[in-house]
Design a protein around this motif. Structure first.
Motif, PDB file in Angstrom:
ATOM      1  N   LYS A  13       0.328  -5.051   9.816  1.00 47.97           N
ATOM      2  CA  LYS A  13      -0.196  -3.701   9.592  1.00 47.97           C
ATOM      3  C   LYS A  13      -1.675  -3.836   9.270  1.00 47.97           C
ATOM      4  O   LYS A  13      -2.073  -4.673   8.462  1.00 47.97           O
ATOM      5  N   TYR A  15      -5.355  -2.427   7.764  1.00 46.64           N
ATOM      6  CA  TYR A  15      -5.769  -1.679   6.570  1.00 46.64           C
ATOM      7  C   TYR A  15      -7.266  -1.466   6.640  1.00 46.64           C
ATOM      8  O   TYR A  15      -8.044  -2.434   6.640  1.00 46.64           O
ATOM      9  N   GLY A  50      -3.436   1.600   8.337  1.00 44.99           N
ATOM     10  CA  GLY A  50      -3.406   2.570   7.258  1.00 44.99           C
ATOM     11  C   GLY A  50      -4.825   2.737   6.745  1.00 44.99           C
ATOM     12  O   GLY A  50      -5.555   1.760   6.595  1.00 44.99           O
ATOM     13  N   GLU A  52      -7.285   3.933   3.754  1.00 45.18           N
ATOM     14  CA  GLU A  52      -7.328   4.254   2.325  1.00 45.18           C
ATOM     15  C   GLU A  52      -8.190   5.481   2.102  1.00 45.18           C
ATOM     16  O   GLU A  52      -9.187   5.680   2.777  1.00 45.18           O
ATOM     17  N   LEU A  60      -3.322   4.460  -2.709  1.00 47.93           N
ATOM     18  CA  LEU A  60      -2.023   4.928  -2.229  1.00 47.93           C
ATOM     19  C   LEU A  60      -1.614   4.258  -0.931  1.00 47.93           C
ATOM     20  O   LEU A  60      -0.453   3.882  -0.754  1.00 47.93           O
ATOM     21  N   MET A  61      -2.554   4.102  -0.011  1.00 47.21           N
ATOM     22  CA  MET A  61      -2.210   3.544   1.301  1.00 47.21           C
ATOM     23  C   MET A  61      -1.810   2.074   1.194  1.00 47.21           C
ATOM     24  O   MET A  61      -0.818   1.659   1.767  1.00 47.21           O
ATOM     25  N   ARG A  63      -0.657   0.502  -1.356  1.00 49.81           N
ATOM     26  CA  ARG A  63       0.640   0.437  -2.050  1.00 49.81           C
ATOM     27  C   ARG A  63       1.778   0.754  -1.079  1.00 49.81           C
ATOM     28  O   ARG A  63       2.822   0.107  -1.099  1.00 49.81           O
ATOM     29  N   SER A  64       1.552   1.751  -0.236  1.00 46.44           N
ATOM     30  CA  SER A  64       2.558   2.138   0.755  1.00 46.44           C
ATOM     31  C   SER A  64       2.813   1.007   1.751  1.00 46.44           C
ATOM     32  O   SER A  64       3.957   0.735   2.119  1.00 46.44           O
ATOM     33  N   ILE A  65       1.755   0.348   2.176  1.00 48.06           N
ATOM     34  CA  ILE A  65       1.884  -0.761   3.127  1.00 48.06           C
ATOM     35  C   ILE A  65       2.670  -1.910   2.494  1.00 48.06           C
ATOM     36  O   ILE A  65       3.577  -2.471   3.101  1.00 48.06           O
ATOM     37  N   LYS A  67       4.735  -1.709   0.061  1.00 49.65           N
ATOM     38  CA  LYS A  67       6.111  -1.248  -0.151  1.00 49.65           C
ATOM     39  C   LYS A  67       6.953  -1.420   1.116  1.00 49.65           C
ATOM     40  O   LYS A  67       8.136  -1.709   1.045  1.00 49.65           O
ATOM     41  N   SER A  68       6.322  -1.272   2.272  1.00 50.20           N
ATOM     42  CA  SER A  68       7.047  -1.402   3.542  1.00 50.20           C
ATOM     43  C   SER A  68       7.066  -2.852   4.012  1.00 50.20           C
ATOM     44  O   SER A  68       7.312  -3.127   5.178  1.00 50.20           O
TER      45      SER A  68
END
Length: 133
Positions: A13, A15, A50, A52, A60-61, A63-65, A67-68
Motif C-alpha cells: 500500500k 502512503y 492512502g 494523509e 488517520l490514514m 493508522r488505517s493502513i 490496521k489493514s
C-alpha cells in the motif's frame, strides 16, 4: 528471475502526504508517480496510495493502513520526512509492522526497513536531521 516471481506476489500500500515534507509541498501526483515507479522497478503489486490529511498531528490514514496489515506485505512511503513530525509515534507504528514481518520502503531516500536495526538507524538519522535544521 526467481526473486522477481517472489516479489510479484507481494502486495503493498502506498502512503502519500498533503503536508509539507522537509519544508516543501510535493504534489500528490508526483508522490504517486514516484511510488508507482518504485513498485514497478521492484516488481511489487501496489494498491492505490492512502493520502494523509493536511491537519497537523492527524495520522488517520496511516493508522488505517496499518490496521489493514493482514491484506498487505508492507507500506511504500513517499519519503521519510512524512514521519519526521512525530518520530516516537512512527517508531512505534513501524515497529508493529516489523513484528508482523511487514516491509517498509521510503522511495525518495531509497530506504528499506525490514528489521529493528534498520528502524533504529532511521530514528537516529531523523533525530540528527531535526537537530541540525
Amino acid at each position: 528471475m526467481k526473486n522477481q516471481t517472489l516479489n510479484k506476489s507481494k502486495f503493498f500500500k502506498g502512503y502519500i502526504s498533503s503536508r509539507k515534507l522537509n519544508g516543501s509541498y510535493i504534489p500528490q501526483k508526483l508522490q504517486n508517480l514516484a511510488i508507482r515507479d518504485f513498485a514497478e522497478r521492484k516488481n511489487l503489486k501496489l494498491s492505490l496510495s492512502g493520502t494523509e490529511w493536511k491537519i497537523k498531528n492527524s495520522y488517520l490514514m496511516i493508522r488505517s493502513i496499518v490496521k489493514s496489515e493482514k491484506k498487505i506485505d508492507g507500506i511504500i512511503f513517499f519519503s521519510v520526512f512524512q514521519i519526521a513530525e512525530n518520530i516516537k509515534f512512527f517508531k512505534y507504528l513501524i515497529l508493529q509492522m516489523i513484528i508482523k514481518k511487514k516491509i517498509i520502503y521510503f522511495v525518495l531516500e531509497d530506504l528499506e526497513i525490514k528489521g529493528k536495526k534498520n528502524l533504529d538507524d532511521l530514528v537516529i538519522n531523523l533525530k540528527t536531521n531535526r537537530y541540525l535544521t
